[in-house]
Design a protein around this motif. Sequence first.
Motif, PDB file in Angstrom:
ATOM      1  N   ALA A 114       1.545   4.918 -10.993  1.00  0.00           N
ATOM      2  CA  ALA A 114       1.096   5.831 -12.048  1.00  0.00           C
ATOM      3  C   ALA A 114       2.213   6.797 -12.437  1.00  0.00           C
ATOM      4  CB  ALA A 114      -0.141   6.600 -11.595  1.00  0.00           C
ATOM      5  N   PHE A 115       2.959   7.287 -11.462  1.00  0.00           N
ATOM      6  CA  PHE A 115       4.086   8.175 -11.730  1.00  0.00           C
ATOM      7  C   PHE A 115       5.143   7.456 -12.576  1.00  0.00           C
ATOM      8  CE2 PHE A 115       8.402   9.453 -10.398  1.00  0.00           C
ATOM      9  CZ  PHE A 115       8.424  10.716 -10.961  1.00  0.00           C
TER      10      PHE A 115
ATOM     11  N   ARG B  67       7.987   6.346 -17.764  1.00  0.00           N
ATOM     12  CA  ARG B  67       8.308   5.395 -18.841  1.00  0.00           C
ATOM     13  C   ARG B  67       7.666   5.797 -20.170  1.00  0.00           C
ATOM     14  NH1 ARG B  67       7.641  -0.046 -15.224  1.00  0.00           N
ATOM     15  NH2 ARG B  67       9.748  -0.016 -14.384  1.00  0.00           N
ATOM     16  N   ALA B  68       6.498   6.422 -20.105  1.00  0.00           N
ATOM     17  CA  ALA B  68       5.783   6.831 -21.313  1.00  0.00           C
ATOM     18  C   ALA B  68       6.290   8.164 -21.863  1.00  0.00           C
ATOM     19  CB  ALA B  68       4.279   6.915 -21.027  1.00  0.00           C
ATOM     20  N   GLY B  69       7.237   8.795 -21.165  1.00  0.00           N
ATOM     21  CA  GLY B  69       7.799  10.058 -21.642  1.00  0.00           C
ATOM     22  C   GLY B  69       6.914  11.258 -21.362  1.00  0.00           C
ATOM     23  N   GLU B  70       6.054  11.164 -20.363  1.00  0.00           N
ATOM     24  CA  GLU B  70       5.147  12.271 -20.053  1.00  0.00           C
ATOM     25  C   GLU B  70       5.823  13.430 -19.341  1.00  0.00           C
ATOM     26  OE1 GLU B  70       1.754  10.716 -17.955  1.00  0.00           O
ATOM     27  OE2 GLU B  70       1.369   9.222 -19.503  1.00  0.00           O
TER      28      GLU B  70
ATOM     29  N   ASP C  13       0.786  -1.228   0.000  1.00  0.00           N
ATOM     30  CA  ASP C  13       0.000   0.000   0.000  1.00  0.00           C
ATOM     31  C   ASP C  13       0.821   1.283   0.000  1.00  0.00           C
ATOM     32  OD1 ASP C  13      -2.421  -1.439   0.122  1.00  0.00           O
ATOM     33  OD2 ASP C  13      -2.175  -1.685   2.277  1.00  0.00           O
ATOM     34  N   VAL C  14       2.078   1.209   0.414  1.00  0.00           N
ATOM     35  CA  VAL C  14       2.890   2.409   0.612  1.00  0.00           C
ATOM     36  C   VAL C  14       4.241   2.250  -0.079  1.00  0.00           C
ATOM     37  CG1 VAL C  14       4.015   3.878   2.334  1.00  0.00           C
ATOM     38  CG2 VAL C  14       1.823   2.825   2.849  1.00  0.00           C
ATOM     39  N   MET C  15       4.682   3.323  -0.742  1.00  0.00           N
ATOM     40  CA  MET C  15       5.987   3.334  -1.396  1.00  0.00           C
ATOM     41  C   MET C  15       6.816   4.467  -0.803  1.00  0.00           C
ATOM     42  SD  MET C  15       8.007   1.948  -3.577  1.00  0.00           S
ATOM     43  CE  MET C  15       6.895   0.851  -4.415  1.00  0.00           C
ATOM     44  N   PRO C  16       7.764   4.155   0.087  1.00  0.00           N
ATOM     45  CA  PRO C  16       8.633   5.206   0.623  1.00  0.00           C
ATOM     46  C   PRO C  16       9.725   5.575  -0.386  1.00  0.00           C
ATOM     47  CG  PRO C  16       9.068   3.119   1.719  1.00  0.00           C
ATOM     48  CD  PRO C  16       7.972   2.883   0.746  1.00  0.00           C
TER      49      PRO C  16
ATOM     50  N   PRO D 103       1.140   6.724  -1.742  1.00  0.00           N
ATOM     51  CA  PRO D 103       0.286   5.556  -1.979  1.00  0.00           C
ATOM     52  C   PRO D 103       0.881   4.763  -3.150  1.00  0.00           C
ATOM     53  CG  PRO D 103      -1.043   7.545  -1.781  1.00  0.00           C
ATOM     54  CD  PRO D 103       0.400   7.985  -1.863  1.00  0.00           C
ATOM     55  N   ALA D 104       0.927   3.449  -3.025  1.00  0.00           N
ATOM     56  CA  ALA D 104       1.572   2.614  -4.038  1.00  0.00           C
ATOM     57  C   ALA D 104       0.958   2.801  -5.424  1.00  0.00           C
ATOM     58  CB  ALA D 104       1.532   1.152  -3.617  1.00  0.00           C
TER      59      ALA D 104
END
Length: 70
Positions: free
Chosen positions: A56-57, A62-65, A32-35, A50-51
């Motif tokens: 999504a980030f 990776r998509a070059g956004e 659930d959590v990404m430090p 939030p994971a």
Amino acid sequence: MEQVDLGSAAWFKSSHSNGEANCVEVAFVSVDVMPVRDSKDPHGPALHFPADAWRAFVAGVRAGEFPADC
């Protein structure tokens, strides 16, 4: 958001990191959590995302956004 014990966390840098400044590290400690922390300050604070937001980030990167010079 859940409390996460980072005392025994295994931190990782991107495989694209060249080992120089401006790196971040992530730890896989919970579903659930990404430090995330600054690799130059391993004893400093970590941001907890939030994971699903972290995934999504990463997908956006990776998509070059995001421009490379951000």
